[in-house]
Design a protein around this motif. Sequence first.
Motif, PDB file in Angstrom:
ATOM      1  N   SER A 242      31.860  35.279  39.283  1.00 27.95           N
ATOM      2  CA  SER A 242      33.429  34.271  39.844  1.00 27.95           C
ATOM      3  C   SER A 242      33.902  33.528  38.500  1.00 27.95           C
ATOM      4  N   GLU A 243      33.163  33.573  37.122  1.00 22.46           N
ATOM      5  CA  GLU A 243      33.762  32.742  35.893  1.00 22.46           C
ATOM      6  C   GLU A 243      34.281  33.755  35.140  1.00 22.46           C
ATOM      7  N   VAL A 244      35.564  33.673  34.835  1.00 21.53           N
ATOM      8  CA  VAL A 244      36.290  34.443  33.896  1.00 21.53           C
ATOM      9  C   VAL A 244      36.769  33.796  32.537  1.00 21.53           C
ATOM     10  N   ALA A 245      36.244  34.434  31.393  1.00 21.95           N
ATOM     11  CA  ALA A 245      36.320  33.896  30.233  1.00 21.95           C
ATOM     12  C   ALA A 245      37.846  34.442  29.662  1.00 21.95           C
ATOM     13  N   ASN A 246      38.659  33.366  29.058  1.00 21.87           N
ATOM     14  CA  ASN A 246      39.786  33.708  28.295  1.00 21.87           C
ATOM     15  C   ASN A 246      40.759  34.398  29.000  1.00 21.87           C
ATOM     16  N   VAL A 247      41.244  33.911  30.105  1.00 16.82           N
ATOM     17  CA  VAL A 247      42.343  34.352  30.873  1.00 16.82           C
ATOM     18  C   VAL A 247      43.842  34.206  30.441  1.00 16.82           C
ATOM     19  N   SER A 248      44.672  35.405  30.262  1.00 20.45           N
ATOM     20  CA  SER A 248      45.798  35.333  29.658  1.00 20.45           C
ATOM     21  C   SER A 248      46.940  35.148  30.709  1.00 20.45           C
ATOM     22  N   LEU A 249      47.432  33.794  30.832  1.00 23.06           N
ATOM     23  CA  LEU A 249      48.473  33.579  31.783  1.00 23.06           C
ATOM     24  C   LEU A 249      49.615  34.489  31.463  1.00 23.06           C
ATOM     25  N   ASN A 250      50.026  34.721  30.097  1.00 26.66           N
ATOM     26  CA  ASN A 250      51.185  35.669  30.046  1.00 26.66           C
ATOM     27  C   ASN A 250      50.920  37.065  30.562  1.00 26.66           C
ATOM     28  N   HIS A 251      49.904  37.439  30.285  1.00 31.18           N
ATOM     29  CA  HIS A 251      49.775  38.939  31.294  1.00 31.18           C
ATOM     30  C   HIS A 251      50.343  38.782  32.710  1.00 31.18           C
ATOM     31  N   LEU A 252      49.754  37.844  33.314  1.00 27.32           N
ATOM     32  CA  LEU A 252      50.194  37.480  34.673  1.00 27.32           C
ATOM     33  C   LEU A 252      51.615  37.389  34.973  1.00 27.32           C
ATOM     34  N   MET A 253      52.274  36.760  34.004  1.00 28.48           N
ATOM     35  CA  MET A 253      53.767  36.618  34.005  1.00 28.48           C
ATOM     36  C   MET A 253      54.761  37.812  33.725  1.00 28.48           C
ATOM     37  N   LYS A 254      54.272  38.519  32.674  1.00 31.69           N
ATOM     38  CA  LYS A 254      54.932  39.716  32.306  1.00 31.69           C
ATOM     39  C   LYS A 254      55.016  40.723  33.573  1.00 31.69           C
ATOM     40  N   LYS A 255      53.874  40.739  34.288  1.00 34.73           N
ATOM     41  CA  LYS A 255      53.820  41.612  35.324  1.00 34.73           C
ATOM     42  C   LYS A 255      54.296  40.925  36.737  1.00 34.73           C
TER      43      LYS A 255
ATOM     44  N   ARG B 232      50.147  27.221  47.357  1.00 36.65           N
ATOM     45  CA  ARG B 232      50.901  28.256  46.523  1.00 36.65           C
ATOM     46  C   ARG B 232      51.212  27.752  45.274  1.00 36.65           C
ATOM     47  N   TRP B 233      50.573  28.159  44.264  1.00 35.25           N
ATOM     48  CA  TRP B 233      50.638  27.764  42.743  1.00 35.25           C
ATOM     49  C   TRP B 233      51.657  28.478  41.969  1.00 35.25           C
ATOM     50  N   ILE B 234      52.690  28.048  41.789  1.00 32.22           N
ATOM     51  CA  ILE B 234      53.815  29.205  41.182  1.00 32.22           C
ATOM     52  C   ILE B 234      53.879  28.919  39.931  1.00 32.22           C
ATOM     53  N   LEU B 235      53.541  29.888  38.906  1.00 33.88           N
ATOM     54  CA  LEU B 235      53.697  29.975  37.509  1.00 33.88           C
ATOM     55  C   LEU B 235      54.740  30.196  37.064  1.00 33.88           C
ATOM     56  N   ILE B 236      55.586  29.512  36.203  1.00 29.15           N
ATOM     57  CA  ILE B 236      57.078  29.921  35.703  1.00 29.15           C
ATOM     58  C   ILE B 236      57.153  29.463  34.503  1.00 29.15           C
ATOM     59  N   GLY B 237      55.989  29.204  33.634  1.00 29.94           N
ATOM     60  CA  GLY B 237      56.304  28.612  32.346  1.00 29.94           C
ATOM     61  C   GLY B 237      55.006  28.295  31.834  1.00 29.94           C
ATOM     62  N   THR B 238      54.581  28.674  30.373  1.00 24.07           N
ATOM     63  CA  THR B 238      53.476  28.049  29.933  1.00 24.07           C
ATOM     64  C   THR B 238      53.744  27.381  28.528  1.00 24.07           C
ATOM     65  N   LEU B 239      54.523  26.232  28.884  1.00 20.35           N
ATOM     66  CA  LEU B 239      54.673  25.356  27.790  1.00 20.35           C
ATOM     67  C   LEU B 239      53.469  24.776  27.286  1.00 20.35           C
ATOM     68  N   GLY B 240      52.452  24.497  28.092  1.00 17.19           N
ATOM     69  CA  GLY B 240      51.221  24.257  27.604  1.00 17.19           C
ATOM     70  C   GLY B 240      50.096  25.196  27.068  1.00 17.19           C
ATOM     71  N   GLY B 241      50.503  26.338  26.739  1.00 24.45           N
ATOM     72  CA  GLY B 241      49.670  27.334  26.300  1.00 24.45           C
ATOM     73  C   GLY B 241      49.426  28.376  27.379  1.00 24.45           C
ATOM     74  N   SER B 242      48.994  29.600  26.929  1.00 29.33           N
ATOM     75  CA  SER B 242      48.819  30.569  28.022  1.00 29.33           C
ATOM     76  C   SER B 242      47.400  30.907  28.088  1.00 29.33           C
ATOM     77  N   GLU B 243      46.473  30.520  27.334  1.00 26.69           N
ATOM     78  CA  GLU B 243      45.056  31.092  26.942  1.00 26.69           C
ATOM     79  C   GLU B 243      44.253  30.122  27.920  1.00 26.69           C
ATOM     80  N   VAL B 244      43.769  30.507  28.972  1.00 29.19           N
ATOM     81  CA  VAL B 244      42.633  29.517  29.780  1.00 29.19           C
ATOM     82  C   VAL B 244      41.260  29.946  29.462  1.00 29.19           C
TER      83      VAL B 244
END
Lengths: 327, 327
Positions: A242-255, B232-244
């Motif tokens: 259940s622990e995922v390292a280095n998740v890219s939110l940009n990948h989620l947003m692009k798709k 429902r958590w809606i992600l519409i920007g990554t002003l604070g970075g995109s790598e978690v």
Amino acid sequence: MKAWSIKKPGGRDVLQQIDVLKPVPKQGELLIEVKAAGINRTDTLTRQNETLAASYPILGVEISGVVVENQSTDPKLNAGTRVCGLVNHGGYGEYAIMPADRAMILPDELSFSEGAAIPEVFLTAYQTIYWLGELDKKEKILIHAAGSGVGTAAIQLARQLSQANIFATAGKTEKLNMARTLGANVTVNYKEESFSERVNTVTDGTGVDVILDFVGASYWEMNMASCAVDARWILIGTLGGSEVANVSLNHLMKKRIALKATLLTPRSDEYKARLSQEFAEMAMPLFQEKKLKPVIHKVLPFAELKEAHRIIENDENIGKIILKVSE
Amino acid sequence: MKAWSIKKPGGRDVLQQIDVLKPVPKQGELLIEVKAAGINRTDTLTRQNETLAASYPILGVEISGVVVENQSTDPKLNAGTRVCGLVNHGGYGEYAIMPADRAMILPDELSFSEGAAIPEVFLTAYQTIYWLGELDKKEKILIHAAGSGVGTAAIQLARQLSQANIFATAGKTEKLNMARTLGANVTVNYKEESFSERVNTVTDGTGVDVILDFVGASYWEMNMASCAVDARWILIGTLGGSEVANVSLNHLMKKRIALKATLLTPRSDEYKARLSQEFAEMAMPLFQEKKLKPVIHKVLPFAELKEAHRIIENDENIGKIILKVSE
């Protein structure tokens, strides 16, 4: 009546048969003479749950049986009616209480063992594919753990209700064969090849619209790579961590991916009632026509519950383990 | 006609005025004499997009103006009608083409500058709150970047359409004051306190039902801690970075969170048309009644586009920057 509970939270040895009074139905409830009960992973988790306080419940969340007493206003559920459905604990007992609004009438074409094999896995599959996954006709769906109870139910629903293009993954040849028999178009042995490469080859890189993900962390990148634009990625298990390292939110947003985490058991009575009613309407006729069928690995006698938990915990089954409660 | 395009992708210096022919509307389109255009971050990103091929487009994705030629079958959009709406590029020009099915009739009570300040931010806010966030009446919503264009629109919609309980965050007192004026119930200066602690104090630990997240990575843990069950958590920007760095899927599952990533600009014409039509029906009457109002930071003359981009890129504005295209 006889029933199975636990001495205390723990391993399979804590399971114990007890003798208790028959439960008494309240307004809106049914008393059911239980014929068969489905065994679920959630039962083994309840068995081990250290936060559980005494007195410990009778385990079991799905049953089939015959209505003995109808305390609802629905005459279709009067005494003698064959039903199946979810219960809030109490499934592994000779009698159980079920809220009437989630009882599904069991067609004569189905045995009680088959009836007990339907509720948990088919309702979970229906909820995740349609309510959360919003699978549209002829869309593409990727179903992991294709040999599991929910996996085998999901493949059938996606085939029969949506004519979907179905990708299924499992780690054993017999599970993949079963997946194809049930309607999967493309099967992938995850031990032998990358499912995301296969998905992208077959779909010309466009990906799948819905993923049923029981695996979580270890499949994260490959699931992400398998998603189409506007994909719905339904997370219903974390068998792969259940622990995922280095998740890219940009990948989620692009798709524009919607990642929806869910569980069925902790949901409200009202939710389970709505889901059961919609499912009974949409899918029960297809069981009568034999287009849908419960996949049963083994039916065990009431006395052999420990063996039933062992099979589930060792992941030896393809489809459901059923406990026969009475003749 | 005069219009703004770019010499090549790059900084604000690449912006250049050009003289081009008026565009010609096809079947189903409107030719509009543009009165005002909204400036958006997506325009500055397009300006810098190195993958863009020549010939470079006229920038700008939202306008207000007067219909000059109606090539649709809708008589409500005949020549002379005041409209506003989204365009597929071409907004920073004296004339622009707009698909007729996304034109929103601009009520007489609103100026053209106000009209140009509506489409992008209010449609994005509406889409994220209602289509993706499924905000129900009187639910709780957490809106970040409360001083931004979308933030100020979202607060108003959640207040006027849903009587929501609104939590708003920003880093400046004047933005928080504006948020309260527009309808936020609880405002948090993120530089001074933890918004998740505030949310949990105010909600007795139950959390919020919807989050509008423009921030991404740096707010990840606090957003997770702010979510209610079934949020429902809606992600519409990554002003604070995109790598978690680390994501716990168990946290998502325990709360049954739906994380939905989205963008409006790349969506299909059909999607934008449906969204515009529903928004016009639900919200335009409230602009006439002055219950909703476009928040305008500054209106700049057509010649001052570089200054307009500077303000947006330096995040100096509360609400919209509008380019006045013609009188």
